[in-house]
Design an enzyme around this catalytic site. Sequence first.
Site, short mmCIF file in Angstrom:
data_model
loop_
_atom_site.label_atom_id
_atom_site.label_comp_id
_atom_site.label_asym_id
_atom_site.label_seq_id
_atom_site.Cartn_x
_atom_site.Cartn_y
_atom_site.Cartn_z
N ALA A 71 12.18 -60.70 -41.41
CA ALA A 71 11.53 -59.37 -41.49
C ALA A 71 12.42 -58.50 -42.37
O ALA A 71 13.20 -57.68 -41.87
CB ALA A 71 11.38 -58.78 -40.10
N GLY A 94 8.68 -75.37 -25.70
CA GLY A 94 10.14 -75.50 -25.64
C GLY A 94 10.59 -76.02 -24.29
O GLY A 94 10.52 -77.21 -23.99
N ILE A 97 13.22 -57.24 -46.90
CA ILE A 97 12.63 -57.14 -48.24
C ILE A 97 12.58 -58.55 -48.86
O ILE A 97 13.36 -59.44 -48.49
CB ILE A 97 13.44 -56.17 -49.14
CG1 ILE A 97 14.89 -56.61 -49.26
CG2 ILE A 97 13.34 -54.75 -48.61
CD1 ILE A 97 15.68 -55.83 -50.30
N ASP A 110 15.75 -74.91 -28.41
CA ASP A 110 16.51 -73.68 -28.24
C ASP A 110 17.71 -73.97 -27.34
O ASP A 110 17.59 -73.99 -26.11
CB ASP A 110 15.61 -72.59 -27.61
CG ASP A 110 14.51 -72.15 -28.56
OD1 ASP A 110 14.82 -71.90 -29.75
OD2 ASP A 110 13.35 -72.04 -28.13
N PRO A 138 -0.81 -76.27 -20.76
CA PRO A 138 -0.97 -77.15 -21.92
C PRO A 138 -2.46 -77.33 -22.24
O PRO A 138 -3.27 -77.54 -21.35
CB PRO A 138 -0.35 -78.47 -21.45
CG PRO A 138 0.65 -78.07 -20.42
CD PRO A 138 0.06 -76.88 -19.72
N LYS A 162 12.00 -65.98 -38.15
CA LYS A 162 11.32 -64.70 -37.89
C LYS A 162 11.83 -63.64 -38.88
O LYS A 162 12.25 -62.54 -38.52
CB LYS A 162 11.52 -64.22 -36.46
CG LYS A 162 11.00 -65.17 -35.42
CD LYS A 162 9.87 -64.60 -34.61
CE LYS A 162 9.28 -65.64 -33.67
NZ LYS A 162 10.24 -66.49 -32.94
P1 BMP Z 1 9.43 -71.84 -24.55
O1 BMP Z 1 8.26 -72.85 -24.60
O2 BMP Z 1 10.67 -72.44 -24.00
O3 BMP Z 1 9.04 -70.56 -23.91
O4 BMP Z 1 9.80 -71.54 -26.07
C1 BMP Z 1 8.91 -70.90 -26.92
C2 BMP Z 1 9.39 -70.98 -28.34
O5 BMP Z 1 8.45 -70.32 -29.17
C3 BMP Z 1 10.74 -70.31 -28.57
O6 BMP Z 1 11.41 -71.08 -29.56
C4 BMP Z 1 10.39 -68.95 -29.15
O7 BMP Z 1 11.31 -68.50 -30.10
C5 BMP Z 1 9.06 -69.24 -29.85
N1 BMP Z 1 8.13 -68.10 -29.88
C6 BMP Z 1 7.68 -67.50 -28.72
O8 BMP Z 1 8.07 -67.86 -27.61
N2 BMP Z 1 6.78 -66.46 -28.83
C7 BMP Z 1 6.33 -66.01 -30.03
O9 BMP Z 1 5.51 -65.10 -30.05
C8 BMP Z 1 6.79 -66.61 -31.20
C9 BMP Z 1 7.69 -67.67 -31.11
O10 BMP Z 1 8.11 -68.27 -32.21
#
Ligand code: BMP
Length: 224
Positions: free
Chosen positions: A65, A193, A67, A9, A179, A63
């Site tokens: 959302a 991320g 038709i 990101d 983790p 993501k």
């Molecule tokens: P981070 O580990 O930096 O928080 O990033 C999480 C990633 O997962 C981001 O790319 C975000 O769009 C995605 N994500 C999220 O954080 N929560 C959700 O419920 C669904 C996701 O895809």
Amino acid sequence: MSRLIVAFDPEEEPLEYWIRLGGELCGEVWGVKVGLPFLLRYGLGSLAELREACGRSVIADLKLADIGPVMLSSVSALRGLVEAVIAHAFVGYAGAIEGLRKGLEEMGVKLVLVASMSHKGSEEVIDPSLERVLEVIRRAEPWGIVAPATRPSVIAEIRRRGFPQKILSPGVGAQGAPPGSALRAGADYEIVGRYITRSRDPAATARAINLEHERLLGSLGGAR
Ligand code: BMP
């Protein structure tokens, strides 16, 4: 096999930064997830560069959302560039996920549907409808399901209900889940991320997470 999906990101970095990082992390991850921040900044051509730097699975986190035909029109632009696409399940099956599912099948691209999200606001609208959202997922038979590491009970509930799909779990690291915690709850992959990409040594951080995953899965005694 790594259970790690790294999320790219971007903020203000040039594309070359992410391509280099993709190469560095390649041996440590199962796949790379890119979303709108990446695609809008760098364009579709960047996906080919990413694949060249690292042949792991590329997941387009759009993501979606909408038709069915409009979602399909979006993903057809990604033909040959990604292994999987993420869409929201809450839009429902008829007229929406149904068409997307069929189109992706023809394209040979995996469908991943969001069951629940990692942020607090998911409890406002999405989670109270989890039962119905899961019903859409049951009908759609996607390859994967997104469920939050920040609420492992949701992951466990999806497993308890016998969904055979891969569970991909975001929220590890920067959003607070440790983790390994999502894998422990029943997820197949942890999406990470910033905890990796903003760390001083991303490859070492990814390696440390992989070691934690191996330790955890070993302690589960090959049950997974
Ligand atoms: P981070 O580990 O930096 O928080 O990033 C999480 C990633 O997962 C981001 O790319 C975000 O769009 C995605 N994500 C999220 O954080 N929560 C959700 O419920 C669904 C996701 O895809």
